[in-house]
Each structure stands twice: as structure tokens, then as C-alpha cells.
Design a protein around this motif. Structure first.
Motif, PDB file in Angstrom:
ATOM      1  N   GLU A  77       0.743  -1.066  -0.030  1.00 66.36           N
ATOM      2  CA  GLU A  77      -0.112  -0.037   0.020  1.00 66.36           C
ATOM      3  C   GLU A  77       0.895   1.115  -0.067  1.00 66.36           C
ATOM      4  OE1 GLU A  77      -3.047  -0.066   3.046  1.00 66.36           O
ATOM      5  OE2 GLU A  77      -3.966   1.598   1.746  1.00 66.36           O
ATOM      6  N   VAL A  78       0.417   2.324  -0.680  1.00 67.53           N
ATOM      7  CA  VAL A  78       1.466   3.453  -0.706  1.00 67.53           C
ATOM      8  C   VAL A  78       0.459   4.584  -0.398  1.00 67.53           C
ATOM      9  CG1 VAL A  78       2.585   5.026  -2.306  1.00 67.53           C
ATOM     10  CG2 VAL A  78       2.520   2.435  -2.721  1.00 67.53           C
ATOM     11  N   ILE A  79       0.868   5.552   0.256  1.00 72.62           N
ATOM     12  CA  ILE A  79       0.158   6.675   0.639  1.00 72.62           C
ATOM     13  C   ILE A  79       0.937   7.917   0.032  1.00 72.62           C
ATOM     14  CG2 ILE A  79      -0.993   8.309   2.448  1.00 72.62           C
ATOM     15  CD1 ILE A  79      -2.093   5.332   2.575  1.00 72.62           C
ATOM     16  N   ILE A  80       0.273   8.810  -0.791  1.00 72.94           N
ATOM     17  CA  ILE A  80       1.195  10.034  -1.380  1.00 72.94           C
ATOM     18  C   ILE A  80       0.584  11.237  -0.662  1.00 72.94           C
ATOM     19  CG2 ILE A  80       1.673  11.254  -3.407  1.00 72.94           C
ATOM     20  CD1 ILE A  80       1.390   8.763  -5.001  1.00 72.94           C
ATOM     21  N   GLN A  81       1.375  12.061   0.215  1.00 72.27           N
ATOM     22  CA  GLN A  81       0.687  13.054   0.629  1.00 72.27           C
ATOM     23  C   GLN A  81       1.232  14.218  -0.222  1.00 72.27           C
ATOM     24  OE1 GLN A  81       0.864  11.733   5.193  1.00 72.27           O
ATOM     25  NE2 GLN A  81       2.193  13.096   4.642  1.00 72.27           N
ATOM     26  N   THR A  82       0.263  15.183  -0.419  1.00 74.31           N
ATOM     27  CA  THR A  82       0.617  16.328  -1.292  1.00 74.31           C
ATOM     28  C   THR A  82      -0.371  17.441  -1.007  1.00 74.31           C
ATOM     29  OG1 THR A  82       1.033  16.850  -3.627  1.00 74.31           O
ATOM     30  CG2 THR A  82      -0.691  15.446  -3.071  1.00 74.31           C
ATOM     31  N   TYR A  83       0.135  18.748  -1.580  1.00 68.29           N
ATOM     32  CA  TYR A  83      -0.672  19.962  -1.547  1.00 68.29           C
ATOM     33  C   TYR A  83      -1.245  20.040  -3.090  1.00 68.29           C
ATOM     34  CZ  TYR A  83       1.437  21.176   2.794  1.00 68.29           C
ATOM     35  OH  TYR A  83       1.941  21.334   4.010  1.00 68.29           O
ATOM     36  N   ASN A  84      -0.811  19.177  -4.002  1.00 71.41           N
ATOM     37  CA  ASN A  84      -1.215  19.426  -5.468  1.00 71.41           C
ATOM     38  C   ASN A  84      -2.116  17.996  -5.861  1.00 71.41           C
ATOM     39  OD1 ASN A  84      -0.594  21.700  -6.804  1.00 71.41           O
ATOM     40  ND2 ASN A  84       1.488  21.140  -5.557  1.00 71.41           N
ATOM     41  N   PRO A  85      -2.912  17.638  -5.260  1.00 74.03           N
ATOM     42  CA  PRO A  85      -3.544  16.360  -5.617  1.00 74.03           C
ATOM     43  C   PRO A  85      -3.825  16.083  -7.062  1.00 74.03           C
ATOM     44  CG  PRO A  85      -5.077  17.487  -4.108  1.00 74.03           C
ATOM     45  CD  PRO A  85      -3.776  18.159  -4.258  1.00 74.03           C
ATOM     46  N   ASP A  86      -4.188  17.147  -7.523  1.00 75.13           N
ATOM     47  CA  ASP A  86      -4.789  17.118  -9.125  1.00 75.13           C
ATOM     48  C   ASP A  86      -3.656  17.077 -10.130  1.00 75.13           C
ATOM     49  OD1 ASP A  86      -7.077  16.713  -8.256  1.00 75.13           O
ATOM     50  OD2 ASP A  86      -7.574  18.862  -7.771  1.00 75.13           O
ATOM     51  N   HIS A  87      -2.397  17.477  -9.653  1.00 75.64           N
ATOM     52  CA  HIS A  87      -1.495  17.497 -10.621  1.00 75.64           C
ATOM     53  C   HIS A  87      -1.090  16.274 -11.470  1.00 75.64           C
ATOM     54  CE1 HIS A  87       2.915  18.259 -12.393  1.00 75.64           C
ATOM     55  NE2 HIS A  87       2.437  19.566 -12.114  1.00 75.64           N
TER      56      HIS A  87
END
Ligand code: ADP
Ligand code: ZN
Ligand code: ZN
Length: 743
Positions: free
Chosen positions: A605-615
Motif C-alpha cells: 500500500e502506498v500513501i502519497i501526501q501532497t498539496y497538489n492532488p490533481d497535478h
């Protein structure tokens, strides 16, 4: 008939970067040919200098009575292949720099150093005795000896060089084991005798259908003598290495040799052993830590045909195999394949050129091919081969994207989102391992004032300083350090502090949240020691820790079967670099990091944390969809005229005085404008994005053109112009084609 040798004088002086002709005296005839090192009288004083013969002809270039004679052939020197000299010519032409620099790059060692024989370590004890001995070592905390014995239990015969270089066992420890008769060290003479033949464990793996198809596509051509460049696009864990080994076996069957390039950071013991287990002592490895003597050893053995496979980083490309059949470049997207010193060659392009000269094939492999290579594959210049599933049909990991803005809105100020915390808890409960990846180093990134926006910068370099745990601000370019201020030097506000978290900070947070979990940290600071990098990896491999926290270094091709969760803490960081490759690099990092999860039998499982989820780089990485990423990216490159659609030449001006750098850049810019090259676009001159390093000022001009050759021509003209200009003496000007990093 008189013969003449063209000699490159072996001193790094721009002015002397041309060949000088010498007569070959009768007594030396037959000993002098291209690649031989000779002594010649040089200049008015006829001082004896050494040089390389690059050509022998029967035509004198000027009055033959004035041509001096070669003094002697340098004793104990080794002739370089003419092919490598031709390659040096090609590199000098395509990447700039001098012929001397090019020659020095392709010729690993120039002076003969006493060769060392090849040695093999063999276990003398039976398994039971060996295990007894092992527990003795463990009790006495002889960790290196224990490590070696453990490996020998797995592989009863090991190569000395792999043990020294990759297992980090010292010569003293080996000697101690030899004296106690626990092991025998076989010397070369012994190991050639049939009785001491290496027992190689046969590889247990049979290729799956997809791997077989991929291997067959190349193998058929190899058998027919058709040479090509292939791009093997295989998702992470698809078993590319097994395909490489299958192809190498084919090449060896044909009596030919193979070079395998692997980024140094991925050149771990596990990787090397996979090749060694299959091919035994015919494999040799090269790395940048080898001494001159050791490199010479490799060089000679390769040349004599005693080894068939050379594994190593970029420089292994120049291994002097006489019957080269195959060059493999693993992780071909890696930036380290581009040289940062002159000549600034790219190993991929240079490999294709060397293969063409040698009649060999090239296989480029990656889960995230460089946009450059994929573009070439699309155009049919490379043959595209795909591995779309994981080898042992483990599913690809499940990816989730967490929007950090929402996280803050709902009151969570931790670096770890609630979703990630839940998953970590789960994972730890199941006794599985976790990797947390951060695209940064240091305790926290730059220090800035929340009242006035002032950023603490290095007084020598135009970059922000990084805050370290000991309270000091450090410059990562020049090493400058100062104590972190408690009030803002600009507005005296007390709201000056570190901005973004680094690996140390994350480790603290993790320890607070999960006090029982054992953590390991791998970053710039913890890997400074000689062997610390591999020690951290092997500790994590041995499940001595539950959570590995690190920077880029942890995502490079390592295979940890028990890792089921990967957390990417701030996916955006690499997106804002002032560099047209920033989005490519972001996609690549995320996909490679995600690829670390679920390599064993358990789903990842992978969790990507970001301020730009739609990029698009985040979205396509989430879906592990390279093709979708490529479509978006290539359309932007087309629009902007960036490589690979167009070509870029960076001209960098560096000088002690700001004015001098400015003047030189403006002067050349005017010259380029006047040349009116059709289709040429110029950006700049401008200050480099890092305008100053170590008090040296830097200015840049970027030149764009659809045709690479036009840029090479322009560079040649500029070099010619600069050659005799005294007023440019104190300005250093360098060229970089399709640069990997912004400067
Ligand atoms: P890649 O380089 O494409 O990421 P590797 O070659 O490292 O993949 O293979 C990933 C894992 O799958 C390795 O542990 C390897 O031993 C295993 N593997 C590869 N091919 C097979 C196969 N045909 N059957 C079973 N396991 C395989
Ligand atoms: Zn301030
Ligand atoms: Zn600095």
C-alpha cells in the motif's frame, strides 16, 4: 617507407589539444600503433613528454626533415583499443572539452601497476561446524567475520573482491579466518585447475511467459547478428534483471562479452550476488572507490578476456572488452548517467555509439523510462519491449493520495496524515515493514521569517541555508555554517524558524507517535561514513528495524520483501525546481518509491501526501500509468520546445568578478545573434539560478535548436573564437548539451 605517428601530448592544456606528428624510428617500427603510449621530445627545449598515439600514417604533414622522432615507447604501458580512441573523438566532438579529457575518460588507468591475482574464498567447514563457529563470532561481537561466515553458508565460494567491496569485510578479518583454517583462499592459478572449479548454484528462477517473450525478442536478433538498441519498459518488480541475465548468457554462449551499467547507489551486495550466483568468477565489478591498482587489474583481466561481464557505474562503459556483444543500462532514467565533469557525456548515448562501433546491442531498462528514451522508442529509433506485470504476479501496490491542505483544515498539524498513521499502525501490528520517503535532507529546509519573509541564505552562494539538529545553518553547496538566529536579522521579529520538516524531524515525530517501533534513518547525514549506506540497508534487510525513513537514496531499486507500506510525505517538493525535468523527476521518484511496496508475497500500500492532488505527475504516479504521464509531459515539451523534441545547449560563464562574467556572456550573446543561425532560439544571458557559488559568479545562456548537429557546430565555432582571445582568459566557459540539472 617512413611512418609517422600523430601524438596527443598528455597534458591538460587547451592550447595543446591537437595531435603533433612524429617520425617512427626504424628500431621502434612495429611497436607503435594507435593507442600506444610514447615519450616524445616536445617544444623548443625538446623536453621529454608522454603522449598517446592516435593514428599512424605514411604521409608527413609538413617538411619531413623537421619532424622529430618518437623517443621511446613508454615501458609497461598498455595499448588502448583504437575503438576507444575513436569513441573519445566522438565524445570530444559531441560534448565539448578537450581531446585529453576525452582520452582520460575512456582510458581507466594509464600506468601499469603490479597486477593482483584473482582470489576466491572457500568455506572449509561443514555446515554444522560452521554454524558453531558462527555463534562463537556472534558471542564475541566479531560482526564482520560473522557476516562473512553467514554469506559463505549461503554461497560456499565467494570472490575476494566482492567480499571486500560489497560485504565490507577487511583483509585482516579474511586473514584471521584463513589462519584458523575456517576458509581457504584460492589463488588464480589454483582456481583455474579443474578440481577447484567453482560450484555455481543454478539459478532457481524460470522466466515467466512475459519475460520469455521479452528475452526472445532480443535473443533472436542477437543470434542473427542484428544489432539494435532496445528499451525494456518493465514495471517495478517485473523481473528485468532476470531478462538481462538471460541475454548475457546468450552473448557469452557466442563467446562475446557484456557490460552492465547500474547506478552506483543501486550497486549493492544483493544486486552483485544475483549476477555472481549465475555467472560465477566470470563477473567483475567496478566502482568509484577502487584504487588505481585495482582498476588496472580489472582493465587487464577484461582485456585478456578472463572475465565476460563487467558490472559498474557510468565509467564501466569503457571496459576494454575486445568482443563486446551487449551493453545493458539498468535504471536508464537515472541522472547519474550524465557526467558532471568534462566531457559532459551521457552514458546512454555514448553506449549506443560504442555498441555501433563494436557491433554490439544495447538494452536500456527502467520502470520509468526517461522521456528522452521513450520518445526515441516511439519514433522507432529504439525497439520498445514491455513487461506489464510483476514477475511472481504479485499485484502492484494500491495507491492513495492525501490532500495535505484538507488535513490542516481539519486540524491535523502533524507531518503524518491520519490515513498514513492508521496504515502504519496496521502494518506494525502485522509485523511488516514501512518506508517513509521524503524528498529533502536536514532537520528542516530553509529558515524564514513569518513576519517579513526574510530567508536565511548563504553569504557565498545564492541558496537558502538548511537548519541542522545542532542548531546550525549549513550551506549544502559550499559547506558554510553559522548559528541559527533567534530573531530575524531583517526585522527583529522572533517568528523566525525552520519551515519544512526533514528526515530527523520525521524520525522524532514517528518515535513520539509509535514509541515501540524501531526506526532507521538514511539521508545525507547518516551515510557520510564509508560503509554506512550498505550497513543501514542490510540492517533493514535483516529486519532490525520496522521503519526506514529516508531521502531519494531509499527508493533506488532495493528489494525488501517485508515492506508493505510506503509513505511519501511531501510529494510536491521536487515539482518546483527551476528545471524543465522537474515533473519527470517527480513522477519517477513517486513511482519508484511506490514500487518498493509489496515486493514479497504480501500486497503493498502506498500513501502519497501532497498539496497538489490533481497535478498530472501525482495522478499518473498514483495510477502507476507511465503512458498517461508521457502523453502529458511530451505535449508540454513540444509546446515549450524542450528536449527531446528540441535540443538545448547550456553555455555557462563563471568568473571571480561579477562584471567579467556579465561582459563575457553579453559579448558571446551578441556574437551568436550576429551568426544568424536559422531556427536557433536564445534564452539569456541571465544569472544562473544559483548566481554565485563559493564567491564565483555564474551566468548562463541557453540555446535551443531542433537539430543537435547545429548546436555542435555553433559550439565548435565559439570554441574556435575563444581559443586566441586573451581577454577571455579569466572567464571559464563550459558547454553542456541537454543538461540534467539546472545551474
Ligand atoms: P525489476 O528489476 O524489474 O524491478 P527484479 O529483476 O529485481 O525486478 O525482480 C523482482 C523480484 O522478482 C526478484 O526478487 C526476483 O528474484 C523475482 N523474480 C523475477 N523473475 C521471476 C520469475 N520468473 N519467477 C519468480 N520470481 C521472479
Ligand atoms: Zn523578519
Ligand atoms: Zn555556500
Amino acid at each position: 617507407m617512413a611512418l609517422y605517428a600523430s601524438v596527443i601530448i598528455d597534458i591538460s592544456h587547451e592550447k595543446l589539444d591537437r595531435a603533433f606528428q612524429y617520425r617512427i624510428p626504424e628500431e621502434l617500427s612495429g611497436q607503435i600503433y594507435a593507442g600506444v603510449q610514447v615519450s616524445v621530445p616536445f617544444g623548443n627545449g625538446n623536453h621529454i613528454r608522454q603522449g598517446f598515439v592516435i593514428e599512424v600514417t605514411d604521409k608527413a604533414e609538413f617538411d619531413e626533415r623537421k619532424i622529430k622522432a618518437v623517443a621511446s615507447v613508454v615501458k609497461d604501458s598498455i595499448a588502448v583499443e583504437t575503438q576507444l580512441i575513436a569513441l573519445a573523438h566522438w565524445m570530444r566532438k559531441n560534448y565539448g572539452g578537450t581531446m585529453n579529457q576525452a582520452l582520460k575518460t575512456v582510458i581507466p588507468v594509464r600506468q601499469k601497476i603490479k597486477a593482483r591475482e584473482k582470489r576466491i574464498l572457500c568455506l572449509n567447514l561443514d555446515e554444522e561446524k560452521a554454524r558453531e563457529q558462527l555463534s562463537v563470532f556472534h558471542k564475541k561481537h566479531h560482526t564482520a567475520r560473522a557476516r562473512l561466515l553467514e554469506e559463505l553458508l549461503r554461497h560456499p565460494q565467494l570472490s575476494y573482491e566482492i567480499v571486500m567491496q560489497k560485504l565490507n569485510v577487511t583483509a585482516a578479518a579474511i586473514r584471521a579466518l584463513e589462519e584458523k583454517k575456517i576458509i581457504t583462499v584460492l589463488r588464480e592459478i589454483d582456481y583455474r585447475t579443474p578440481t577447484a572449479k567453482l560450484k555455481q548454484e543454478e539459478s532457481q528462477i524460470t522466466l515467466n511467459a512475459m519475460q520469455r517473450q521479452a528475452a526472445d525478442a532480443v535473443r533472436q536478433n542477437l543470434r542473427k547478428g542484428i544489432n539494435k538498441t532496445y528499451l525494456l519498459h518493465g514495471v517495478t518488480g517485473s523481473g528485468k534483471t532476470e531478462v538481462y541475465m538471460e541475454l548475457i548468457a546468450e552473448v557469452i554462449r557466442q563467446g562475446r562479452q557484456a557490460i552492465v551499467l547500474i547506478p552506483e547507489i543501486a550497486l549493492t551486495y544483493q544486486t552483485v550476488m544475483r549476477f555472481y550466483a549465475k555467472f560465477g568468477a566470470r563477473v567483475s565489478i567496478m566502482n568509484s572507490r577502487l584504487s588505481k591498482g585495482e582498476r588496472y587489474d580489472q582493465f587487464l583481466r577484461a582485456k585478456k578476456g578472463e572475465i565476460d561481464i563487467m558490472i559498474g557505474p557510468r565509467s564501466a562503459l569503457f571496459t576494454p572488452f575486445l568482443r563486446l556483444g551487449l551493453i545493458i543500462i539498468d535504471e536508464e532514467h537515472e541522472g547519474t548517467y550524465k557526467s558532471e565533469s568534462l566531457p559532459k557525456y551521457h552514458a546512454r548515448e555514448t553506449a549506443v555509439e560504442r555498441a555501433a562501433m563494436a557491433g554490439a546491442s544495447v538494452v536500456l531498462g527502467s520502470a520509468t523510462p526517461s522521456v528522452d528514451s521513450y520518445y526515441k522508442a516511439k519514433k522507432g529509433e529504439y525497439q520498445l519491449i514491455e513487461l506489464t506485470g510483476r514477475a511472481a504476479s504479485q499485484p502492484l501496490p494500491v495507491c492513495d493520495v492525501v490532500d495535505l491542505r484538507q488535513e490542516l483544515q481539519s486540524g491535523n498539524r502533524s507531518i503524518l496524515s491520519r490515513k498514513l498513521q492508521d496504515c502504519m499502525e496496521d502494518c506494525l501490528a502485522k509485523k511488516q515493514q514501512i518506508m517513509l520517503f521524503l524528498n529533502r535532507r536536514g532537520l528542516s529546509g530553509f529558515v524564514s521569517c513569518r513576519a517579513c519573509g526574510h530567508v536565511m541564505k548563504c553569504p557565498h552562494c545564492d541558496v537558502a541555508l538548511s537548519l541542522h539538529k545542532n542548531g546550525r545553518l549549513m550551506c549544502h553547496y559550499c559547506g558554510y555554517g553559522e548559528t541559527a538566529p533567534s530573531v530575524c536579522p531583517n526585522c527583529a521579529s522572533r517568528y523566525i524558524s525552520g519551515f519544512k520538516a526533514g528526515t530527523q524531524k520525521i524520525e522524532e515525530v514517528v518515535k513520539q507517535r509509535f514509541p515501540m517501533a524501531r526506526t532507521l534513518r538514511m539521508d545525507f547525514d547518516t551515510t557520510r561514513g564509508k560503509d554506512s549506506y550498505e550497513q543501514i540497508l542490510s540492517a533493514f534487510w535483516g529486519q532490525e528495524a520496522d521503519i526506514l525513513i529516508g531521502t531519494q537514496m531509499i527508493v533506488k531499486g532495493h528489494d525488501f520483501p517485508n515492506v508493505t507500506l510506503v509513505g511519501i510525505l511531501a510529494a510536491d517538493m521536487s515539482m518546483y525546481a527551476a528545471d524543465y525535468r522537474a515533473c519527470e523527476r517527480t513522477f519517477e521518484l513517486l513511482t519508484q518509491a511506490a514500487g518498493r511496496a509489496g515486493r514479497g508475497t504480501k500486497t503493498g500500500e502506498v500513501i502519497i501526501q501532497t498539496y497538489n492532488p490533481d497535478h498530472y505527475s501525482i495522478q499518473t504516479a498514483k495510477n502507476q500509468d507511465y503512458k498517461a504521464f508521457y502523453r502529458e509531459e511530451i505535449s508540454i515539451r513540444k509546446l515549450m520546445g524542450y528536449p527531446p523534441v528540441s535540443n538545448l545547449l547550456l553555455v555557462l560563464f563563471t568568473a571571480k568578478e561579477e562584471k567579467a562574467a556579465e561582459w563575457a556572456a553579453a559579448y558571446l550573446a551578441a556574437l551568436i545573434r550576429k551568426a544568424k543561425v536559422e531556427g536557433l532560439k536564445m534564452i539569456g544571458p541571465a544569472s544562473a539560478s544559483i548566481g554565485k557559488v563559493n564567491d564565483i559568479y555564474r551566468r548562463v545562456i541557453y540555446l535551443k535548436h531542433g537539430e543537435y548537429g547545429k548546436l555542435v557546430e555553433l559550439k565548435d565555432r565559439l570554441e574556435l573564437f575563444l581559443k586566441d582571445r586573451a581577454d577571455f582568459k579569466r572567464i571559464y566557459i563550459s558547454f553542456d548539451f541537454n543538461p540534467m540539472n539546472s545551474v
